[in-house]
Design a protein around this motif. Structure first.
Motif, mmCIF file in Angstrom:
data_model
loop_
_atom_site.group_PDB
_atom_site.id
_atom_site.type_symbol
_atom_site.label_atom_id
_atom_site.label_comp_id
_atom_site.label_asym_id
_atom_site.label_seq_id
_atom_site.Cartn_x
_atom_site.Cartn_y
_atom_site.Cartn_z
ATOM 1 N N ASP A 137 43.913 35.829 32.398
ATOM 2 C CA ASP A 137 43.065 36.923 32.885
ATOM 3 C C ASP A 137 43.272 37.141 34.381
ATOM 4 O O ASP A 137 43.371 38.277 34.851
ATOM 5 C CB ASP A 137 41.581 36.636 32.635
ATOM 6 C CG ASP A 137 41.220 36.579 31.166
ATOM 7 O OD1 ASP A 137 41.836 37.321 30.367
ATOM 8 O OD2 ASP A 137 40.318 35.792 30.826
ATOM 9 N N VAL A 138 43.337 36.051 35.121
ATOM 10 C CA VAL A 138 43.537 36.136 36.575
ATOM 11 C C VAL A 138 44.916 36.709 36.861
ATOM 12 O O VAL A 138 45.068 37.611 37.700
ATOM 13 C CB VAL A 138 43.356 34.756 37.241
ATOM 14 C CG1 VAL A 138 43.689 34.830 38.735
ATOM 15 C CG2 VAL A 138 41.933 34.232 37.029
ATOM 16 N N ALA A 139 45.924 36.222 36.158
ATOM 17 C CA ALA A 139 47.292 36.717 36.354
ATOM 18 C C ALA A 139 47.385 38.205 36.032
ATOM 19 O O ALA A 139 47.998 38.980 36.777
ATOM 20 C CB ALA A 139 48.260 35.917 35.474
ATOM 21 N N ARG A 151 33.447 39.061 36.084
ATOM 22 C CA ARG A 151 33.563 40.024 34.981
ATOM 23 C C ARG A 151 33.406 39.365 33.606
ATOM 24 O O ARG A 151 32.690 39.859 32.745
ATOM 25 C CB ARG A 151 34.917 40.728 35.065
ATOM 26 C CG ARG A 151 35.110 41.771 34.018
ATOM 27 C CD ARG A 151 36.367 42.559 34.251
ATOM 28 N NE ARG A 151 36.565 43.505 33.164
ATOM 29 C CZ ARG A 151 37.711 44.024 32.858
ATOM 30 N NH1 ARG A 151 38.779 43.756 33.562
ATOM 31 N NH2 ARG A 151 37.811 44.860 31.862
ATOM 32 N N PHE A 152 34.104 38.228 33.416
ATOM 33 C CA PHE A 152 34.133 37.600 32.090
ATOM 34 C C PHE A 152 33.226 36.374 31.969
ATOM 35 O O PHE A 152 32.960 35.929 30.863
ATOM 36 C CB PHE A 152 35.558 37.178 31.717
ATOM 37 C CG PHE A 152 36.525 38.318 31.621
ATOM 38 C CD1 PHE A 152 36.350 39.330 30.691
ATOM 39 C CD2 PHE A 152 37.625 38.390 32.464
ATOM 40 C CE1 PHE A 152 37.258 40.383 30.596
ATOM 41 C CE2 PHE A 152 38.529 39.431 32.375
ATOM 42 C CZ PHE A 152 38.344 40.432 31.451
ATOM 43 N N GLY A 153 32.808 35.801 33.106
ATOM 44 C CA GLY A 153 32.011 34.581 33.090
ATOM 45 C C GLY A 153 32.902 33.354 33.085
ATOM 46 O O GLY A 153 34.062 33.416 32.669
ATOM 47 N N PRO A 154 32.370 32.231 33.547
ATOM 48 C CA PRO A 154 33.172 31.011 33.633
ATOM 49 C C PRO A 154 33.693 30.509 32.287
ATOM 50 O O PRO A 154 34.780 29.951 32.214
ATOM 51 C CB PRO A 154 32.206 29.979 34.238
ATOM 52 C CG PRO A 154 31.137 30.765 34.889
ATOM 53 C CD PRO A 154 31.041 32.053 34.129
ATOM 54 N N GLU A 155 32.933 30.719 31.219
ATOM 55 C CA GLU A 155 33.335 30.201 29.918
ATOM 56 C C GLU A 155 34.533 30.949 29.330
ATOM 57 O O GLU A 155 35.351 30.375 28.617
ATOM 58 C CB GLU A 155 32.161 30.276 28.912
ATOM 59 C CG GLU A 155 30.957 29.446 29.305
ATOM 60 C CD GLU A 155 30.080 30.125 30.365
ATOM 61 O OE1 GLU A 155 30.100 31.369 30.479
ATOM 62 O OE2 GLU A 155 29.393 29.398 31.092
ATOM 63 N N LYS A 156 34.623 32.243 29.610
ATOM 64 C CA LYS A 156 35.650 33.061 28.960
ATOM 65 C C LYS A 156 36.864 33.351 29.841
ATOM 66 O O LYS A 156 37.886 33.821 29.337
ATOM 67 C CB LYS A 156 35.035 34.380 28.502
ATOM 68 C CG LYS A 156 34.000 34.196 27.414
ATOM 69 C CD LYS A 156 33.445 35.519 26.950
ATOM 70 C CE LYS A 156 32.396 35.306 25.881
ATOM 71 N NZ LYS A 156 31.781 36.544 25.451
ATOM 72 N N THR A 157 36.772 33.091 31.132
ATOM 73 C CA THR A 157 37.888 33.407 32.042
ATOM 74 C C THR A 157 39.047 32.440 31.827
ATOM 75 O O THR A 157 38.860 31.225 31.768
ATOM 76 C CB THR A 157 37.415 33.333 33.501
ATOM 77 O OG1 THR A 157 36.412 34.333 33.701
ATOM 78 C CG2 THR A 157 38.555 33.588 34.464
ATOM 79 N N THR A 158 40.249 33.018 31.754
ATOM 80 C CA THR A 158 41.461 32.208 31.605
ATOM 81 C C THR A 158 42.400 32.492 32.774
ATOM 82 O O THR A 158 42.235 33.475 33.503
ATOM 83 C CB THR A 158 42.201 32.556 30.300
ATOM 84 O OG1 THR A 158 42.699 33.906 30.402
ATOM 85 C CG2 THR A 158 41.295 32.420 29.085
ATOM 86 N N VAL A 218 50.710 39.670 37.762
ATOM 87 C CA VAL A 218 51.769 38.664 37.867
ATOM 88 C C VAL A 218 51.754 37.835 36.587
ATOM 89 O O VAL A 218 50.841 37.935 35.772
ATOM 90 C CB VAL A 218 51.564 37.732 39.098
ATOM 91 C CG1 VAL A 218 51.631 38.521 40.394
ATOM 92 C CG2 VAL A 218 50.266 36.943 39.005
ATOM 93 N N SER A 219 52.743 36.989 36.446
ATOM 94 C CA SER A 219 52.768 36.101 35.280
ATOM 95 C C SER A 219 51.817 34.931 35.516
ATOM 96 O O SER A 219 51.527 34.577 36.663
ATOM 97 C CB SER A 219 54.183 35.566 35.053
ATOM 98 O OG SER A 219 54.513 34.647 36.079
ATOM 99 N N HIS A 220 51.351 34.337 34.412
ATOM 100 C CA HIS A 220 50.462 33.186 34.577
ATOM 101 C C HIS A 220 51.192 32.016 35.220
ATOM 102 O O HIS A 220 50.596 31.185 35.879
ATOM 103 C CB HIS A 220 49.787 32.802 33.247
ATOM 104 C CG HIS A 220 50.719 32.316 32.202
ATOM 105 N ND1 HIS A 220 51.473 33.152 31.431
ATOM 106 C CD2 HIS A 220 51.012 31.054 31.798
ATOM 107 C CE1 HIS A 220 52.207 32.456 30.594
ATOM 108 N NE2 HIS A 220 51.946 31.175 30.790
ATOM 109 N N GLY A 221 52.520 31.979 35.081
ATOM 110 C CA GLY A 221 53.332 30.951 35.737
ATOM 111 C C GLY A 221 53.209 31.020 37.261
ATOM 112 O O GLY A 221 53.264 29.990 37.946
ATOM 113 N N THR A 222 53.030 32.231 37.773
ATOM 114 C CA THR A 222 52.853 32.402 39.214
ATOM 115 C C THR A 222 51.561 31.721 39.674
ATOM 116 O O THR A 222 51.533 31.066 40.721
ATOM 117 C CB THR A 222 52.820 33.906 39.576
ATOM 118 O OG1 THR A 222 54.057 34.490 39.172
ATOM 119 C CG2 THR A 222 52.606 34.113 41.056
#
Length: 193
Positions: free
Chosen positions: A31-33, A21-28, A38-42
């Motif tokens: 975004d996945v969390a 959806r966002f491309g490798p450069e923009k994905t964080t 879920v939280s990014h800590g997960t």
């Protein structure tokens, strides 16, 4: 999604969707969390960094290339036939991936380029699959090589134009099969008794 029920595979599946959806450069990782609710800590409990998450995605993609080749490696046949079948299967897998979804193929190759250790391991695994075929050819006096590992590396490198992602744009050439035959015949002239 409950944090404790989340698996690495679910994270990787979602990461691929988010990368798409966002491309490798923009994905964080955030975004996945967010996509998993879920939280990014997960995510960090499963993958200690964004780089390790991206590396895991690349590794899983490369593993999908290895599995069908393992089947070829274990088939019956002459070493010459098995070697050609193995190389042609690798080529077919890569060509199919780029034809089925060029955007996804480009995304994966971008991730793979970032993962030098994963790529080195993948190449070693591929060459490791060719080596027993060469060893069988030497044992059966079909191949004249005395060093199966070096010959396997040579075959892999000599055919790179037909399976390395950097050459993907060349694969659409109407003469690509004839060009492979030329290279293949040259390889055979060097290894077959």
């Amino acid at each position: 999604m409950a944090d404790q029920a989340l698996t690495k595979e679910e994270i990787l599946d979602t990461t691929v969707q988010v990368l798409r959806r966002f491309g490798p450069e923009k994905t964080t990782v955030v975004d996945v969390a967010r996509a998993l609710n879920v939280s990014h800590g997960t995510i960090y409990r499963h993958f200690p960094s964004k780089a390790s998450l991206r590396e895991a995605v690349a590794k899983r993609w490369l593993h999908g290339i290895i599995k069908p080749l393992e089947v070829v490696q274990k088939q019956e046949g002459s070493p010459t036939e098995l070697l050609r079948l193995w190389v042609e299967t690798l080529i077919q897998i890569k060509h199919s991936k780029v034809q089925e979804d060029p955007e996804l193929f480009t995304m994966y190759t971008t991730l793979v380029e970032e993962s030098v250790e994963v790529v080195s391991s993948h190449i070693a695994e591929l060459i490791g699959q060719i080596t027993p075929i060469i060893e069988k050819g030497i044992a059966e006096k079909e191949f004249k090589s005395s060093n199966a590992a070096n010959t396997a590396s040579g075959v892999f490198m000599a055919t790179a134009r037909f399976h390395h992602p950097l050459h993907a744009k060349e694969w659409a050439s109407p003469t690509i099969n004839q060009e492979f035959d030329i290279v293949w015949n040259l390889i055979l002239s060097g290894i077959v008794k």
